[in-house]
Motif scaffolding. Structure first.
Motif, PDB file in Angstrom:
ATOM      1  N   GLY A  35      76.476  51.355 -32.955  1.00 42.04           N
ATOM      2  CA  GLY A  35      77.340  49.973 -32.464  1.00 42.04           C
ATOM      3  C   GLY A  35      77.939  49.529 -33.427  1.00 42.04           C
ATOM      4  N   THR A  36      77.899  50.414 -34.926  1.00 40.50           N
ATOM      5  CA  THR A  36      78.364  48.808 -36.460  1.00 40.50           C
ATOM      6  C   THR A  36      79.517  49.487 -36.946  1.00 40.50           C
ATOM      7  N   ARG A  37      79.867  48.259 -37.231  1.00 35.18           N
ATOM      8  CA  ARG A  37      81.749  48.064 -37.173  1.00 35.18           C
ATOM      9  C   ARG A  37      81.337  48.483 -38.985  1.00 35.18           C
ATOM     10  N   VAL A  38      82.364  49.425 -38.889  1.00 35.61           N
ATOM     11  CA  VAL A  38      82.635  49.800 -40.709  1.00 35.61           C
ATOM     12  C   VAL A  38      84.465  49.324 -41.045  1.00 35.61           C
ATOM     13  N   LEU A  39      84.408  48.820 -41.800  1.00 36.80           N
ATOM     14  CA  LEU A  39      85.114  48.445 -42.915  1.00 36.80           C
ATOM     15  C   LEU A  39      85.727  49.110 -43.637  1.00 36.80           C
ATOM     16  N   LEU A  40      87.072  49.564 -43.724  1.00 34.72           N
ATOM     17  CA  LEU A  40      87.315  50.316 -44.760  1.00 34.72           C
ATOM     18  C   LEU A  40      88.746  49.261 -45.219  1.00 34.72           C
ATOM     19  N   ARG A  52      93.381  46.418 -43.376  1.00 39.27           N
ATOM     20  CA  ARG A  52      92.194  47.094 -43.509  1.00 39.27           C
ATOM     21  C   ARG A  52      91.807  48.389 -41.791  1.00 39.27           C
ATOM     22  N   ILE A  53      91.417  49.255 -42.006  1.00 40.27           N
ATOM     23  CA  ILE A  53      91.152  49.844 -40.806  1.00 40.27           C
ATOM     24  C   ILE A  53      89.441  49.935 -40.499  1.00 40.27           C
ATOM     25  N   TYR A  54      89.671  49.947 -39.146  1.00 35.83           N
ATOM     26  CA  TYR A  54      88.069  50.368 -38.953  1.00 35.83           C
ATOM     27  C   TYR A  54      87.248  51.045 -37.977  1.00 35.83           C
ATOM     28  N   ASN A  67      92.956  59.666 -40.255  1.00 37.87           N
ATOM     29  CA  ASN A  67      94.056  58.823 -40.871  1.00 37.87           C
ATOM     30  C   ASN A  67      94.293  57.950 -41.816  1.00 37.87           C
ATOM     31  N   VAL A  68      93.741  57.826 -43.102  1.00 37.94           N
ATOM     32  CA  VAL A  68      93.708  56.991 -44.072  1.00 37.94           C
ATOM     33  C   VAL A  68      94.624  57.237 -45.002  1.00 37.94           C
ATOM     34  N   PRO A  69      95.381  56.255 -45.192  1.00 44.61           N
ATOM     35  CA  PRO A  69      96.561  56.127 -46.225  1.00 44.61           C
ATOM     36  C   PRO A  69      95.261  56.455 -47.472  1.00 44.61           C
ATOM     37  N   PRO A  70      96.283  57.039 -48.799  1.00 44.15           N
ATOM     38  CA  PRO A  70      95.609  57.017 -50.279  1.00 44.15           C
ATOM     39  C   PRO A  70      95.719  55.549 -50.775  1.00 44.15           C
ATOM     40  N   GLY A  71      94.853  55.477 -51.153  1.00 46.42           N
ATOM     41  CA  GLY A  71      94.620  54.582 -52.141  1.00 46.42           C
ATOM     42  C   GLY A  71      93.130  53.952 -52.608  1.00 46.42           C
ATOM     43  N   SER A  72      93.160  52.796 -52.878  1.00 44.50           N
ATOM     44  CA  SER A  72      91.852  52.383 -53.660  1.00 44.50           C
ATOM     45  C   SER A  72      90.868  51.237 -52.540  1.00 44.50           C
ATOM     46  N   TYR A  73      89.808  51.474 -52.416  1.00 45.85           N
ATOM     47  CA  TYR A  73      89.233  50.584 -51.077  1.00 45.85           C
ATOM     48  C   TYR A  73      87.579  50.542 -51.214  1.00 45.85           C
ATOM     49  N   GLN A  74      87.158  49.472 -50.465  1.00 49.82           N
ATOM     50  CA  GLN A  74      85.827  49.077 -50.516  1.00 49.82           C
ATOM     51  C   GLN A  74      85.719  49.057 -48.806  1.00 49.82           C
ATOM     52  N   LEU A  75      84.014  49.609 -49.121  1.00 46.87           N
ATOM     53  CA  LEU A  75      83.416  49.917 -47.542  1.00 46.87           C
ATOM     54  C   LEU A  75      82.950  48.900 -47.284  1.00 46.87           C
ATOM     55  N   LEU A  76      82.464  48.866 -45.917  1.00 49.19           N
ATOM     56  CA  LEU A  76      81.325  47.190 -45.437  1.00 49.19           C
ATOM     57  C   LEU A  76      81.055  47.670 -44.476  1.00 49.19           C
ATOM     58  N   ALA A  77      80.059  48.000 -43.794  1.00 53.22           N
ATOM     59  CA  ALA A  77      79.285  47.863 -42.669  1.00 53.22           C
ATOM     60  C   ALA A  77      78.036  47.039 -42.363  1.00 53.22           C
TER      61      ALA A  77
END
Length: 122
Positions: A35-40, A52-54, A67-77
């Motif tokens: 049940g942890t939310r992961v934010l991209l 943001r993609i969740y 279905n993540v578009p290419p790019g530079s992201y940061q991940l957070l849980a």
């Protein structure tokens, strides 16, 4: 979720078959966490809610974002309640900046990135 509109935020739609996926396991000091939310979050626009993609971890702590578009992201849980608080504050992530994991996504990548669930003040 656009059931209530975009609340004035800009909406971008990208159509491409050149997408990737990010998956892994979310854990804390006791092990995997459900049940942890992961934010991209798109690195160039970290406070833009439209960039943001969740995802959410399942009962075994596994998450997958497709279905993540290419790019530079940061991940957070973060916990569901922290994710809700972030949304209520207009999406600001300043207090989570030190917890975010950078990830570079290219077309057709299948990236595995295990994450630690984080809370400000840890």
């Amino acid at each position: 979720d656009l059931r209530n509109g975009t609340a004035g935020a800009e909406l971008s739609i990208m159509v491409s078959s050149k997408v990737a996926s990010v998956s892994g396991i979310v854990s804390d000091e006791h092990g995997p966490v459900a049940g942890t939310r992961v934010l991209l979050v798109l690195a160039a626009q970290p406070n833009s809610l439209s960039q943001r993609i969740y995802g959410t971890s399942d009962d075994s702590g596994k998450y997958q974002i497709r279905n993540v578009p290419p790019g530079s992201y940061q991940l957070l849980a973060v916990s569901e309640s922290d994710a809700d608080a972030i949304m209520q504050r207009g999406g600001g992530l300043d207090e989570y900046e030190n917890f975010m994991e950078p990830v570079e996504i290219h077309p057709d990548d299948k990236i595995t990135k295990d994450l630690k669930r984080r809370t400000p003040g840890e």
